[in-house]
Scaffold this motif. Structure first.
Motif, mmCIF file in Angstrom:
data_model
loop_
_atom_site.group_PDB
_atom_site.id
_atom_site.type_symbol
_atom_site.label_atom_id
_atom_site.label_comp_id
_atom_site.label_asym_id
_atom_site.label_seq_id
_atom_site.Cartn_x
_atom_site.Cartn_y
_atom_site.Cartn_z
ATOM 1 N N THR A 42 -5.341 -15.437 -46.624
ATOM 2 C CA THR A 42 -5.451 -16.642 -47.428
ATOM 3 C C THR A 42 -5.125 -16.301 -48.873
ATOM 4 N N VAL A 43 -4.674 -17.280 -49.602
ATOM 5 C CA VAL A 43 -4.379 -17.124 -51.023
ATOM 6 C C VAL A 43 -5.510 -17.831 -51.751
ATOM 7 N N GLY A 44 -6.334 -17.050 -52.437
ATOM 8 C CA GLY A 44 -7.562 -17.553 -53.023
ATOM 9 C C GLY A 44 -7.429 -18.822 -53.837
ATOM 10 N N PHE A 45 -6.480 -18.854 -54.771
ATOM 11 C CA PHE A 45 -6.386 -20.032 -55.631
ATOM 12 C C PHE A 45 -5.943 -21.274 -54.858
ATOM 13 N N VAL A 46 -5.165 -21.080 -53.794
ATOM 14 C CA VAL A 46 -4.757 -22.226 -52.965
ATOM 15 C C VAL A 46 -5.966 -22.732 -52.180
ATOM 16 N N LEU A 47 -6.720 -21.831 -51.617
ATOM 17 C CA LEU A 47 -7.900 -22.207 -50.841
ATOM 18 C C LEU A 47 -8.919 -22.939 -51.719
ATOM 19 N N TRP A 48 -9.180 -22.412 -52.906
ATOM 20 C CA TRP A 48 -10.127 -23.065 -53.822
ATOM 21 C C TRP A 48 -9.609 -24.426 -54.268
ATOM 22 N N PHE A 49 -8.329 -24.515 -54.600
ATOM 23 C CA PHE A 49 -7.770 -25.806 -55.019
ATOM 24 C C PHE A 49 -7.923 -26.828 -53.897
ATOM 25 N N ASN A 50 -7.543 -26.455 -52.683
ATOM 26 C CA ASN A 50 -7.622 -27.391 -51.567
ATOM 27 C C ASN A 50 -9.061 -27.826 -51.296
ATOM 28 N N PHE A 51 -9.991 -26.875 -51.346
ATOM 29 C CA PHE A 51 -11.392 -27.199 -51.123
ATOM 30 C C PHE A 51 -11.889 -28.206 -52.160
ATOM 31 N N LEU A 52 -11.666 -27.904 -53.433
ATOM 32 C CA LEU A 52 -12.136 -28.807 -54.490
ATOM 33 C C LEU A 52 -11.385 -30.136 -54.467
ATOM 34 N N ALA A 53 -10.095 -30.075 -54.198
ATOM 35 C CA ALA A 53 -9.304 -31.306 -54.137
ATOM 36 C C ALA A 53 -9.761 -32.198 -52.995
ATOM 37 N N GLY A 54 -10.308 -31.623 -51.940
ATOM 38 C CA GLY A 54 -10.800 -32.421 -50.823
ATOM 39 C C GLY A 54 -11.821 -33.464 -51.264
ATOM 40 N N PHE A 55 -12.689 -33.087 -52.194
ATOM 41 C CA PHE A 55 -13.662 -34.043 -52.726
ATOM 42 C C PHE A 55 -12.946 -35.173 -53.464
ATOM 43 N N VAL A 56 -11.897 -34.805 -54.197
ATOM 44 C CA VAL A 56 -11.130 -35.807 -54.942
ATOM 45 C C VAL A 56 -10.351 -36.705 -53.987
ATOM 46 N N TYR A 57 -9.905 -36.162 -52.854
ATOM 47 C CA TYR A 57 -9.228 -36.967 -51.833
ATOM 48 C C TYR A 57 -10.128 -38.133 -51.417
ATOM 49 N N VAL A 58 -11.393 -37.808 -51.168
ATOM 50 C CA VAL A 58 -12.338 -38.830 -50.725
ATOM 51 C C VAL A 58 -12.508 -39.898 -51.808
ATOM 52 N N ALA A 88 2.928 -22.318 -58.090
ATOM 53 C CA ALA A 88 2.201 -21.059 -58.290
ATOM 54 C C ALA A 88 2.177 -20.239 -56.996
ATOM 55 N N PHE A 89 2.023 -20.915 -55.866
ATOM 56 C CA PHE A 89 2.050 -20.234 -54.569
ATOM 57 C C PHE A 89 3.425 -19.602 -54.338
ATOM 58 N N GLY A 90 4.477 -20.344 -54.648
ATOM 59 C CA GLY A 90 5.831 -19.808 -54.513
ATOM 60 C C GLY A 90 6.024 -18.553 -55.352
ATOM 61 N N LEU A 91 5.504 -18.563 -56.558
ATOM 62 C CA LEU A 91 5.586 -17.371 -57.420
ATOM 63 C C LEU A 91 4.796 -16.214 -56.819
ATOM 64 N N HIS A 92 3.641 -16.525 -56.248
ATOM 65 C CA HIS A 92 2.826 -15.514 -55.572
ATOM 66 C C HIS A 92 3.628 -14.864 -54.431
ATOM 67 N N VAL A 93 4.300 -15.685 -53.652
ATOM 68 C CA VAL A 93 5.098 -15.181 -52.528
ATOM 69 C C VAL A 93 6.271 -14.348 -53.046
ATOM 70 N N LEU A 94 6.979 -14.862 -54.054
ATOM 71 C CA LEU A 94 8.115 -14.127 -54.617
ATOM 72 C C LEU A 94 7.696 -12.788 -55.212
ATOM 73 N N ASP A 95 6.454 -12.712 -55.667
ATOM 74 C CA ASP A 95 5.934 -11.469 -56.242
ATOM 75 C C ASP A 95 5.466 -10.498 -55.155
ATOM 76 N N GLY A 96 5.637 -10.886 -53.899
ATOM 77 C CA GLY A 96 5.267 -10.007 -52.792
ATOM 78 C C GLY A 96 3.843 -10.178 -52.308
ATOM 79 N N GLY A 97 3.173 -11.224 -52.755
ATOM 80 C CA GLY A 97 1.794 -11.456 -52.336
ATOM 81 C C GLY A 97 1.699 -11.811 -50.865
ATOM 82 N N ALA A 98 0.597 -11.398 -50.262
ATOM 83 C CA ALA A 98 0.354 -11.704 -48.846
ATOM 84 C C ALA A 98 0.018 -13.184 -48.701
#
Length: 128
Positions: A42-58, A88-98
């Motif tokens: 998992t990519v931490g900042f994506v997971l945290w964003f999605n989790f917090l955004a879920g409340f905003v979705y509602v 930001a995720f794309g940059l993470h991937v381009l930088d070789g992030g898992a």
């Protein structure tokens, strides 16, 4: 902003999508170790964003359901915020992030959904 059937459907989907997002994100962040391990890279900042955004979705879904303009603004902010996280995720991937390939699909789904909600909402608000 007046009521509009397609927007009501999208609003209802947003509330359910948000609740599911909070649940799944919570499992990924706070669930048992075996659940977190099963998610892979998992990519931490994506997971945290999605989790917090879920409340905003509602909240956005409820606002749209009630025909409130702030719900439309939240939907637009969610589309833009998700786009920024995708960059930001794309940059993470381009930088070789898992990462997991399903993260690409999840970001695309979320971005597409909120872009459609915002587009339908703004079109309706403009009287089209």
């Amino acid at each position: 902003m007046t009521s509009h059937r397609p927007l009501k459907v999208l609003a209802a989907v947003a509330v359910v999508f948000g609740a599911l997002t909070v649940f799944s994100g919570g499992q990924g962040l706070f669930g048992p170790a075996h659940t977190r391990a099963a998610l892979g890279h998992t990519v931490g900042f994506v997971l945290w964003f999605n989790f917090l955004a879920g409340f905003v979705y509602v909240v956005a879904g409820l606002g749209l359901w009630l025909g409130r303009r702030w719900g439309l603004w939240l939907a637009t902010a969610l589309a833009l915020g998700t786009a920024l996280v995708a960059v930001a995720f794309g940059l993470h991937v381009l930088d070789g992030g898992a990462y997991e390939m399903r993260t690409v699909g999840a970001l695309a789904l979320r971005l597409g959904f909120w872009a459609v909600v915002a587009a339908v909402g703004w079109r309706r608000a403009a009287g089209a």
